[in-house]
Structure formats: C-alpha cells, structure tokens
Enzyme design. Structure first.
Site, PDB file in Angstrom:
ATOM      1  N   SER A  10      69.877  20.328 -35.066  1.00 11.35           N
ATOM      2  CA  SER A  10      70.256  20.012 -33.687  1.00 11.35           C
ATOM      3  C   SER A  10      69.401  20.814 -32.710  1.00 11.35           C
ATOM      4  O   SER A  10      68.846  21.859 -33.072  1.00 11.35           O
ATOM      5  CB  SER A  10      71.736  20.303 -33.471  1.00 11.35           C
ATOM      6  OG  SER A  10      72.072  21.589 -33.929  1.00 11.35           O
ATOM      7  N   GLU A  12      69.235  22.244 -28.608  1.00 10.05           N
ATOM      8  CA  GLU A  12      70.033  22.520 -27.399  1.00 10.05           C
ATOM      9  C   GLU A  12      69.166  22.484 -26.140  1.00 10.05           C
ATOM     10  O   GLU A  12      68.058  23.003 -26.130  1.00 10.05           O
ATOM     11  CB  GLU A  12      70.664  23.911 -27.563  1.00 10.05           C
ATOM     12  CG  GLU A  12      71.541  24.309 -26.391  1.00 10.05           C
ATOM     13  CD  GLU A  12      72.263  25.631 -26.642  1.00 10.05           C
ATOM     14  OE1 GLU A  12      72.901  25.785 -27.699  1.00 10.05           O
ATOM     15  OE2 GLU A  12      72.174  26.502 -25.768  1.00 10.05           O
ATOM     16  N   ASP A 104      80.690  32.943 -19.674  1.00 14.16           N
ATOM     17  CA  ASP A 104      80.685  34.232 -18.970  1.00 14.16           C
ATOM     18  C   ASP A 104      80.636  33.932 -17.493  1.00 14.16           C
ATOM     19  O   ASP A 104      79.669  33.320 -17.021  1.00 14.16           O
ATOM     20  CB  ASP A 104      79.442  35.051 -19.348  1.00 14.16           C
ATOM     21  CG  ASP A 104      79.463  35.456 -20.799  1.00 14.16           C
ATOM     22  OD1 ASP A 104      80.463  36.093 -21.199  1.00 14.16           O
ATOM     23  OD2 ASP A 104      78.503  35.142 -21.522  1.00 14.16           O
ATOM     24  N   PHE A 211      67.118  38.701 -22.230  1.00 14.95           N
ATOM     25  CA  PHE A 211      68.214  37.841 -22.650  1.00 14.95           C
ATOM     26  C   PHE A 211      68.947  38.446 -23.855  1.00 14.95           C
ATOM     27  O   PHE A 211      70.182  38.432 -23.919  1.00 14.95           O
ATOM     28  CB  PHE A 211      67.667  36.441 -22.959  1.00 14.95           C
ATOM     29  CG  PHE A 211      68.748  35.430 -23.137  1.00 14.95           C
ATOM     30  CD1 PHE A 211      69.714  35.262 -22.155  1.00 14.95           C
ATOM     31  CD2 PHE A 211      68.823  34.660 -24.289  1.00 14.95           C
ATOM     32  CE1 PHE A 211      70.738  34.350 -22.326  1.00 14.95           C
ATOM     33  CE2 PHE A 211      69.842  33.746 -24.463  1.00 14.95           C
ATOM     34  CZ  PHE A 211      70.801  33.585 -23.477  1.00 14.95           C
ATOM     35  N   HIS A 261      70.131  25.107 -35.682  1.00 19.54           N
ATOM     36  CA  HIS A 261      70.365  24.674 -34.295  1.00 19.54           C
ATOM     37  C   HIS A 261      69.336  25.401 -33.426  1.00 19.54           C
ATOM     38  O   HIS A 261      69.349  26.633 -33.341  1.00 19.54           O
ATOM     39  CB  HIS A 261      71.790  25.055 -33.870  1.00 19.54           C
ATOM     40  CG  HIS A 261      72.108  24.735 -32.443  1.00 19.54           C
ATOM     41  ND1 HIS A 261      72.488  23.476 -32.002  1.00 19.54           N
ATOM     42  CD2 HIS A 261      72.118  25.521 -31.327  1.00 19.54           C
ATOM     43  CE1 HIS A 261      72.729  23.505 -30.699  1.00 19.54           C
ATOM     44  NE2 HIS A 261      72.501  24.730 -30.264  1.00 19.54           N
TER      45      HIS A 261
END
Ligand code: FAD
Length: 295
Positions: A10, A12, A104, A211, A261
């Site tokens: 998959s 994103e 968040d 990040f 993913h």
C-alpha cells in the site's frame, strides 16, 4: 480490484495544499497504480483540518486509478456527530477500508474533544457501521513517544484490536530488529493480526531528522552519520537511501512481514525504485517463491 497476493502493498498520500501539489499527487498515484497495490491510503489532518481535502483526494483516486482507497480518520478534536458524518460519506463513496487514528492536535487548535484515544474511535466505527469497514490502526515497534512504558503501548494495540481493528500499520523504523522484537511482544500478548511495516523512503536528511524527532522513530547512528556526510548532495542521499530501505524491506519480507506500507510523501519515484529492486510483483505473483523465501 483486490489481488490475492500474499504480500499486501500500500501507498500513503497526504492532501496537497496547492494546485501544483495536486497535479504531482495524481501523477504519483498513476505511476504507483501500475504496481497493482492493494490500497492507497490518504491522511487526515487532526481536528479535521484536511477533512474536505482528504475526501476530495479519495474521490480523485477512485476516479483516476484502479486501486482501492483507504482514508485515514483521526478522532482528536472531533465529536461523535462529526465522525459519524465522515463515516457516512466514506460509506456512500464505497470505501471499505479505513485507517483509524487518534491524531495529534496542533498547538492552539481547539480542545481534545470527546475522543481521547484511537481505541474509542475503533469502538465508535464498529457501533455505527458494524463489520462494514476493514479497520487498520497504528502500531509502534519503537513505541509511541507518549506511551507510559513499552508494554502499555503494546497493550494499547491490544485494546484497539479488542475494539474491532483488523490489522495494523507501523510507524516507520530503520532497524528491522525493532519490528521483529515487537512482533514477539505482540505474540506474548496474544496479538495475531497482520502488522504491516510502514516504510519511509529517504528523501531529505534534515526533514527526516526533524520528523523522526517528533514521531519517535530512531535514526540509527550509522545511518545518521552516513546521511550527514552527504551534506547537500541530495542525489547521493536518495541513492544511498534506496539501498538502505531496499535492504530493510528485503529483511522484513524474508522475516515474514505480511506486506509493506510506503509513506510516499506524494512522490512515487523512490517507492517504485525500491519495489522494482525487490522485484515485488514476481514475488507476489508466485506463491512458491514467497514461501521459499519465508522458510
Ligand atoms: P492511540 O492508539 O490512541 O495512542 C496514543 C498514545 O496514547 C499512545 O502513547 C498510547 O500508548 C496511549 N494510550 C492509548 N490509550 C490509552 C489509555 N486508555 N490510557 C493511557 N494511555 C493510552 N496522524 C494524523 O493526524 N492523521 C493521519 O492521517 C495519520 N496517519 C497515521 C498513519 C500511521 C500508519 C501511523 C503510524 C500514524 C499516523 N498518524 C496520523 C499519527 C498518529 O495520529 C500519532 O502517532 C498519534 O500521536 C497517535 O495516534 P494513535 O492512533 O496511535 O493513538
């Protein structure tokens, strides 16, 4: 639409903010569609900040590609009514899979709302829509930064499964042992749903560092030092990143990961190169090869 391959692949995406970003996303999705993935997922800004953007991207991907789309929903900052209305919209679009998260809340953006944890969102989805959706939740091989301790985070995953989650996608990591130890901890807690590793292709050194700091993903020292040494040489960072992430994916598949993913950041190229190096499609087509690698 769904292929029968043993490995679930998959990709994103996130809702772009500009027209240019939208064009880029469409091009990336078309390139990745050719890999016949199991689904595309689309992130959802906490507090509903990208609510319309997410829905628009879901519609666009449904129109332009052959791949099933799984929108994310994050519950923080939402009330029950708001969440139910998003679920209804997805149902009316024929969406069958959802990634259910807490999210968040950005600082200064309203209150937490009625739902404090993702397990409460999963419970709500089951109460409102029964077994209609296949629900994925988040898992953290290196543990969520706010978890009181490691085991409580594993127990949180268990809570999400008891509330009705079918599968999990992990936060990204670069140390495969973190994932395999996590699976062992999960097995000790009788957690046996598929836990698909989240894969972050390496695009920019400083962005990745920033990040990772926020989301609690560890950059191993050897990787940090090597990426740092490339300085502004973006092309070398990408090439080395492909090598590292390809090797990571290989170890995960050989170790029995149920899929991959990719956090594409709306760019197809790195994910494609990694998958092509893995020769993923022949691997997925050929059960025998897959079983041989696994055993
Ligand atoms: P939860 O499962 O609720 O866990 C959050 C924290 O609370 C953990 O530390 C957990 O241990 C703790 N906890 C849970 N229940 C309890 C309890 N009852 N008592 C005490 N502590 C508890 N964010 C977005 O905003 N939009 C997205 O689209 C998005 N997509 C993501 C996709 C993936 C695959 C992943 C891994 C993350 C994604 N995120 C997204 C980020 C995610 O929202 C954050 O990591 C967030 O901080 C936690 O979300 P969660 O669903 O894991 O929360």
């Amino acid at each position: 639409m769904k292929n029968q391959s043993p490995l679930v692949i998959s990709f994103e995406f996130y809702p772009p903010k500009s027209r240019e970003g939208a064009v880029n996303l469409q091009q990336s999705a078309l390139a990745l569609d050719a890999m016949t993935p199991d689904f595309f997922s689309v992130t959802f800004g906490a507090g509903g900040s990208t609510r319309e953007g997410t829905i628009d991207i879901v519609k666009t991907l449904q129109e332009k590609t052959r791949t099933a789309v799984a929108p994310h929903i994050s519950c923080i900052g939402f009330n029950r009514e708001g969440l139910v209305s998003v679920l209804r919209q997805y149902k009316s679009l024929g969406v069958k899979r959802i990634v259910a998260l807490r999210g968040d809340l950005p600082s200064g953006m309203g209150s937490i709302g009625e739902f404090k944890y993702a397990s409460e969102l999963v419970k709500l989805i089951r109460e409102e829509t029964g077994d209609y959706f296949h629900i994925e939740v988040a898992a953290y091989p290196e543990y969520h930064p706010q978890a009181k301790h490691a085991l409580s985070d594993v127990l949180n995953l268990k809570r999400k499964i008891e509330a009705g989650a079918n599968g999990a996608i992990t936060q990204y990591f670069f140390n495969p042992d973190a994932y395999f130890y996590f699976l062992e901890e999960c097995a000790r807690e009788q957690i046996f749903i598929p836990i698909v590793p989240g894969i972050m292709p390496i695009m920019h050194f400083s962005k990745l560092m920033r990040f990772s700091e926020t989301c609690g993903a560890e950059i191993p020292r050897w990787l940090y030092k090597r990426l740092e040494a490339y300085g502004d040489d973006v092309e070398s960072i990408r090439q080395y990143g492909i090598e590292v992430v390809h090797h990571l994916c290989q170890r995960l598949i050989v170790g029995g990961a149920p899929g991959l993913h990719f956090y594409t950041l709306n760019h197809a190229e790195l994910s494609l190169q990694i998958l092509q190096q893995l020769d993923i499609n022949s691997m997925r087509m050929n059960e025998k090869v897959y079983e041989a690698i696994k055993n």
